[in-house]
Write a protein that holds these residues in place. Sequence first.
Motif, PDB file in Angstrom:
ATOM      1  N   ARG A 238      45.007  42.574  38.348  1.00  0.00           N
ATOM      2  CA  ARG A 238      45.720  42.811  37.308  1.00  0.00           C
ATOM      3  C   ARG A 238      45.800  41.482  36.746  1.00  0.00           C
ATOM      4  NH1 ARG A 238      45.136  46.770  38.271  1.00  0.00           N
ATOM      5  NH2 ARG A 238      47.002  48.988  37.950  1.00  0.00           N
ATOM      6  N   LYS A 240      45.592  37.822  34.799  1.00  0.00           N
ATOM      7  CA  LYS A 240      46.748  37.407  33.759  1.00  0.00           C
ATOM      8  C   LYS A 240      46.025  37.141  32.163  1.00  0.00           C
ATOM      9  CE  LYS A 240      46.531  33.808  37.202  1.00  0.00           C
ATOM     10  NZ  LYS A 240      45.669  34.273  37.937  1.00  0.00           N
ATOM     11  N   ALA A 241      47.420  37.355  31.221  1.00  0.00           N
ATOM     12  CA  ALA A 241      47.409  37.512  29.515  1.00  0.00           C
ATOM     13  C   ALA A 241      46.811  36.425  29.641  1.00  0.00           C
ATOM     14  CB  ALA A 241      49.029  37.756  29.678  1.00  0.00           C
ATOM     15  N   ASN A 244      48.989  32.977  26.652  1.00  0.00           N
ATOM     16  CA  ASN A 244      49.889  34.604  26.706  1.00  0.00           C
ATOM     17  C   ASN A 244      49.635  35.181  25.635  1.00  0.00           C
ATOM     18  OD1 ASN A 244      52.397  34.638  27.235  1.00  0.00           O
ATOM     19  ND2 ASN A 244      53.324  33.293  25.344  1.00  0.00           N
ATOM     20  N   ASP A 308      49.591  51.484  29.820  1.00  0.00           N
ATOM     21  CA  ASP A 308      50.365  51.250  29.779  1.00  0.00           C
ATOM     22  C   ASP A 308      50.602  49.490  29.475  1.00  0.00           C
ATOM     23  OD1 ASP A 308      50.012  51.054  32.048  1.00  0.00           O
ATOM     24  OD2 ASP A 308      51.844  52.316  32.688  1.00  0.00           O
ATOM     25  N   GLU A 309      49.763  48.729  30.653  1.00  0.00           N
ATOM     26  CA  GLU A 309      50.043  47.956  30.453  1.00  0.00           C
ATOM     27  C   GLU A 309      49.239  46.619  29.366  1.00  0.00           C
ATOM     28  OE1 GLU A 309      50.038  46.403  35.607  1.00  0.00           O
ATOM     29  OE2 GLU A 309      49.469  48.523  34.970  1.00  0.00           O
ATOM     30  N   LYS A 310      48.572  47.126  28.182  1.00  0.00           N
ATOM     31  CA  LYS A 310      48.065  45.674  27.720  1.00  0.00           C
ATOM     32  C   LYS A 310      49.057  45.256  27.049  1.00  0.00           C
ATOM     33  CE  LYS A 310      48.741  49.538  23.773  1.00  0.00           C
ATOM     34  NZ  LYS A 310      47.490  50.760  23.365  1.00  0.00           N
ATOM     35  N   ARG A 311      49.794  45.718  26.374  1.00  0.00           N
ATOM     36  CA  ARG A 311      50.796  44.564  25.940  1.00  0.00           C
ATOM     37  C   ARG A 311      51.897  43.657  27.037  1.00  0.00           C
ATOM     38  NH1 ARG A 311      50.913  45.459  20.891  1.00  0.00           N
ATOM     39  NH2 ARG A 311      50.733  48.009  19.999  1.00  0.00           N
ATOM     40  N   LYS A 312      50.564  43.284  28.093  1.00  0.00           N
ATOM     41  CA  LYS A 312      50.962  42.277  29.166  1.00  0.00           C
ATOM     42  C   LYS A 312      50.125  41.483  29.274  1.00  0.00           C
ATOM     43  CE  LYS A 312      53.385  43.108  33.962  1.00  0.00           C
ATOM     44  NZ  LYS A 312      53.019  43.150  35.188  1.00  0.00           N
ATOM     45  N   ASP A 313      48.798  42.689  29.668  1.00  0.00           N
ATOM     46  CA  ASP A 313      48.015  40.878  29.920  1.00  0.00           C
ATOM     47  C   ASP A 313      46.924  41.272  28.902  1.00  0.00           C
ATOM     48  OD1 ASP A 313      46.662  43.404  30.465  1.00  0.00           O
ATOM     49  OD2 ASP A 313      46.809  43.679  32.386  1.00  0.00           O
ATOM     50  N   CYS A 335      41.050  43.610  36.688  1.00  0.00           N
ATOM     51  CA  CYS A 335      41.406  44.232  36.862  1.00  0.00           C
ATOM     52  C   CYS A 335      40.814  45.262  37.484  1.00  0.00           C
ATOM     53  CB  CYS A 335      41.747  44.952  35.649  1.00  0.00           C
ATOM     54  SG  CYS A 335      42.746  46.120  34.899  1.00  0.00           S
TER      55      CYS A 335
END
Length: 377
Positions: A238, A240-241, A244, A308-313, A335
Amino acid sequence: MAGSNAPQISPPRWLLAELTYSCPLQCPYCSNPIDYSQYPEELDTGEWQRVLSQARKMGAVQLGFSGGEPLTRKDLPELVSHASDLGYYSNLITSGYGLNEEKIVQLQQAGLDHIQVSIQASTQELNDHLAGTESYQHKKKVAHLVKKHGYPMVLCVVIHRENIHQMQQILEMAIELEADYLELANTQYYGWAHLNRDLLLPTREQFLEAEAIAQRYKKRLAGKMKIYYVVPDYYEDRPKACMNGWGTTFLTIAPDGTALPCHSARSLPGLDCPNVRDYSIAEIWNESRAFNFFRGTEWMKEPCRSCDEKRKDFGGCRCQAYLLTGDMYNADPVCSKSPQHQVIEEAIAAARRSAEQTEAPLIFRNSRKSRELSGGK
């Protein structure tokens, strides 16, 4: 505009002031743009002071003085003093080359809060080879001086295939230097590092062995030294964001005054990155095309849009997506869900082949090579 459904804009918190691209070192993994010689102009003292003041008014509290080598700027103490008066927590990110006790005292009196010193390897021969400059003994002396004058000893070692075999020796060196913090920063492959990727990317086996050693020392030194082990993107499933989240926290100002959402954003097409000579920090942060481009999620393509991880990374790194797939809207190929994930597997395979063969020489960062690679003279 890509980020037209952006949420309420938060203020910048972290300002990276890249004071100059000048540097006495020639590291082949330097994150400066390959064509940095095309940007010789630098903001003057008054312009940098205005940038610091405006960013602080916006809410920035953390400040990094970086480069190139920020110590090449004669006005560094003046800029540090201005930052201190504004209430920043300031950090000098330096190779240590050219730093001596007199300068440390001068910067401390000016209000500098933090010094991070980089070392290339645990031995003089390899350190000086990678730096392209005889600097190892001086760096170790600087590390002791930093500690002597009451600063936490913050040591950074960029990890890659040329030095990953020294992981245990690097950790022992950090103990010898009484480091309070050690960042083992696996190379991120942008700029000069991407140019040398086949020669710098460790094999998976090398990475896993080095990580195991680092984790053992982290457990052993708990309470004595904080060890940060930055995993390389290429060995994660996955991303990294990026920073941030695009335009949420970090603001980078390049030496010529170009404002960037991340230090590699110059590489992306169509951003029209603004310059602090033309716009205020508030205008740049809130209104510019560049900083709004990837805010929000409307810009996302599948599979990111439905993830469902789009607001995480946040879909990962835009610069990496562009560099590796040619489309900055693609999912970061790091990813495992990315349709272009095979480019990462191919890069890992190419690095393995390179490790098994007679290697070509590294391309070291310097102005002449920068001009050649960017088509200049």
